[in-house]
Design a protein around this motif. Sequence first.
Motif, PDB file in Angstrom:
ATOM      1  N   VAL A 125       0.838  -1.192   0.000  1.00 35.77           N
ATOM      2  CA  VAL A 125       0.000   0.000   0.000  1.00 35.77           C
ATOM      3  C   VAL A 125       0.876   1.245   0.000  1.00 35.77           C
ATOM      4  CG1 VAL A 125      -1.798   1.201   1.303  1.00 35.77           C
ATOM      5  CG2 VAL A 125      -1.711  -1.289   1.335  1.00 35.77           C
ATOM      6  N   ASP A 126       0.495   2.232  -0.783  1.00 41.21           N
ATOM      7  CA  ASP A 126       1.214   3.504  -0.788  1.00 41.21           C
ATOM      8  C   ASP A 126       1.037   4.195   0.552  1.00 41.21           C
ATOM      9  OD1 ASP A 126       2.383   4.260  -3.537  1.00 41.21           O
ATOM     10  OD2 ASP A 126       0.467   3.313  -3.999  1.00 41.21           O
ATOM     11  N   PRO A 127       2.076   4.854   1.049  1.00 42.97           N
ATOM     12  CA  PRO A 127       2.007   5.508   2.364  1.00 42.97           C
ATOM     13  C   PRO A 127       0.854   6.514   2.485  1.00 42.97           C
ATOM     14  CG  PRO A 127       4.280   5.409   1.643  1.00 42.97           C
ATOM     15  CD  PRO A 127       3.436   4.942   0.483  1.00 42.97           C
ATOM     16  N   GLU A 128       0.484   7.155   1.377  1.00 44.08           N
ATOM     17  CA  GLU A 128      -0.586   8.155   1.417  1.00 44.08           C
ATOM     18  C   GLU A 128      -1.945   7.541   1.735  1.00 44.08           C
ATOM     19  OE1 GLU A 128       0.980   7.793  -1.950  1.00 44.08           O
ATOM     20  OE2 GLU A 128       2.683   8.732  -0.970  1.00 44.08           O
ATOM     21  N   THR A 129      -2.122   6.273   1.442  1.00 43.12           N
ATOM     22  CA  THR A 129      -3.428   5.650   1.623  1.00 43.12           C
ATOM     23  C   THR A 129      -3.437   4.582   2.720  1.00 43.12           C
ATOM     24  OG1 THR A 129      -2.926   4.092  -0.162  1.00 43.12           O
ATOM     25  CG2 THR A 129      -4.134   6.067  -0.761  1.00 43.12           C
ATOM     26  N   VAL A 130      -2.321   4.411   3.402  1.00 40.77           N
ATOM     27  CA  VAL A 130      -2.230   3.342   4.390  1.00 40.77           C
ATOM     28  C   VAL A 130      -3.237   3.535   5.524  1.00 40.77           C
ATOM     29  CG1 VAL A 130      -0.382   4.295   5.841  1.00 40.77           C
ATOM     30  CG2 VAL A 130      -0.605   1.840   5.582  1.00 40.77           C
ATOM     31  N   ASP A 131      -3.511   4.762   5.934  1.00 47.18           N
ATOM     32  CA  ASP A 131      -4.472   4.979   7.017  1.00 47.18           C
ATOM     33  C   ASP A 131      -5.863   4.483   6.641  1.00 47.18           C
ATOM     34  OD1 ASP A 131      -2.555   6.089   8.681  1.00 47.18           O
ATOM     35  OD2 ASP A 131      -3.041   8.153   8.147  1.00 47.18           O
ATOM     36  N   ASN A 132      -6.279   4.719   5.404  1.00 43.49           N
ATOM     37  CA  ASN A 132      -7.587   4.232   4.948  1.00 43.49           C
ATOM     38  C   ASN A 132      -7.636   2.712   4.939  1.00 43.49           C
ATOM     39  OD1 ASN A 132      -8.600   6.811   4.545  1.00 43.49           O
ATOM     40  ND2 ASN A 132      -7.951   6.872   2.414  1.00 43.49           N
ATOM     41  N   VAL A 133      -6.553   2.086   4.522  1.00 45.06           N
ATOM     42  CA  VAL A 133      -6.503   0.625   4.485  1.00 45.06           C
ATOM     43  C   VAL A 133      -6.531   0.062   5.903  1.00 45.06           C
ATOM     44  CG1 VAL A 133      -5.099  -1.372   3.835  1.00 45.06           C
ATOM     45  CG2 VAL A 133      -5.362   0.546   2.240  1.00 45.06           C
ATOM     46  N   VAL A 134      -5.767   0.652   6.808  1.00 46.13           N
ATOM     47  CA  VAL A 134      -5.752   0.191   8.200  1.00 46.13           C
ATOM     48  C   VAL A 134      -7.139   0.325   8.824  1.00 46.13           C
ATOM     49  CG1 VAL A 134      -4.869   0.731  10.512  1.00 46.13           C
ATOM     50  CG2 VAL A 134      -3.297   0.547   8.584  1.00 46.13           C
ATOM     51  N   ASP A 135      -7.803   1.454   8.601  1.00 44.57           N
ATOM     52  CA  ASP A 135      -9.160   1.633   9.120  1.00 44.57           C
ATOM     53  C   ASP A 135     -10.102   0.562   8.588  1.00 44.57           C
ATOM     54  OD1 ASP A 135      -8.359   3.855  10.548  1.00 44.57           O
ATOM     55  OD2 ASP A 135      -9.178   5.304   9.110  1.00 44.57           O
ATOM     56  N   CYS A 136      -9.972   0.248   7.313  1.00 49.49           N
ATOM     57  CA  CYS A 136     -10.796  -0.793   6.694  1.00 49.49           C
ATOM     58  C   CYS A 136     -10.528  -2.148   7.340  1.00 49.49           C
ATOM     59  CB  CYS A 136     -10.525  -0.843   5.192  1.00 49.49           C
ATOM     60  SG  CYS A 136     -11.380  -2.177   4.319  1.00 49.49           S
ATOM     61  N   LEU A 137      -9.266  -2.488   7.527  1.00 51.53           N
ATOM     62  CA  LEU A 137      -8.914  -3.779   8.118  1.00 51.53           C
ATOM     63  C   LEU A 137      -9.427  -3.908   9.540  1.00 51.53           C
ATOM     64  CD1 LEU A 137      -5.245  -4.189   6.831  1.00 51.53           C
ATOM     65  CD2 LEU A 137      -7.326  -5.285   5.948  1.00 51.53           C
ATOM     66  N   LEU A 138      -9.331  -2.828  10.310  1.00 54.92           N
ATOM     67  CA  LEU A 138      -9.786  -2.870  11.695  1.00 54.92           C
ATOM     68  C   LEU A 138     -11.297  -3.054  11.810  1.00 54.92           C
ATOM     69  CD1 LEU A 138      -7.502  -0.090  13.228  1.00 54.92           C
ATOM     70  CD2 LEU A 138      -7.332  -2.570  13.581  1.00 54.92           C
ATOM     71  N   CYS A 139     -12.029  -2.730  10.748  1.00 57.23           N
ATOM     72  CA  CYS A 139     -13.493  -2.880  10.752  1.00 57.23           C
ATOM     73  C   CYS A 139     -13.942  -4.276  10.314  1.00 57.23           C
ATOM     74  CB  CYS A 139     -14.126  -1.837   9.838  1.00 57.23           C
ATOM     75  SG  CYS A 139     -13.998  -0.162  10.489  1.00 57.23           S
ATOM     76  N   GLN A 140     -13.028  -5.088   9.819  1.00 57.85           N
ATOM     77  CA  GLN A 140     -13.414  -6.409   9.324  1.00 57.85           C
ATOM     78  C   GLN A 140     -13.464  -7.400  10.479  1.00 57.85           C
ATOM     79  OE1 GLN A 140     -14.449  -6.382   6.189  1.00 57.85           O
ATOM     80  NE2 GLN A 140     -13.749  -4.255   6.255  1.00 57.85           N
ATOM     81  N   PRO A 141     -14.594  -8.065  10.710  1.00 51.66           N
ATOM     82  CA  PRO A 141     -14.725  -8.973  11.852  1.00 51.66           C
ATOM     83  C   PRO A 141     -13.814 -10.192  11.771  1.00 51.66           C
ATOM     84  CG  PRO A 141     -16.645  -9.136  10.413  1.00 51.66           C
ATOM     85  CD  PRO A 141     -15.820  -7.990   9.915  1.00 51.66           C
ATOM     86  N   PHE A 142     -13.382 -10.567  10.581  1.00 52.68           N
ATOM     87  CA  PHE A 142     -12.552 -11.757  10.406  1.00 52.68           C
ATOM     88  C   PHE A 142     -11.055 -11.450  10.476  1.00 52.68           C
ATOM     89  CE2 PHE A 142     -14.132 -10.119   6.379  1.00 52.68           C
ATOM     90  CZ  PHE A 142     -12.960  -9.767   5.748  1.00 52.68           C
TER      91      PHE A 142
END
Length: 100
Positions: free
Chosen positions: A11-28
């Motif tokens: 993931v590009d550093p500019e978008t890593v926060d969005n990806v991390v937020d998405c991952l933290l919301c996934q129940p699995f």
Amino acid sequence: MTEQCIFSCFVDPETVDNVVDCLLCQPFVGGFSMHGIEGYSKEHANYTVSEQVAGHRSVCRIDIRLQHKDLDSLTAALAALSLQHRIRYWVTPVIDSGII
């Protein structure tokens, strides 16, 4: 096929926060690791001038251990982010794991 796998994405550093937020919301997704790496590619047309001079691009690698059955849900959630930069990934089967 094994039940567990490692989903590794870049993931590009500019978008890593969005990806991390998405991952933290996934129940699995129980957790993941992330670290900065230097990515090299023959597809460097999208590199900035400084990246072209350096010969590499700084990206974040995220590794997630999850059940193979959850891969489609994970890739769909990441695709729904509609990020400016694509996320490259690969999947590796987990042969064994534990705590020593």
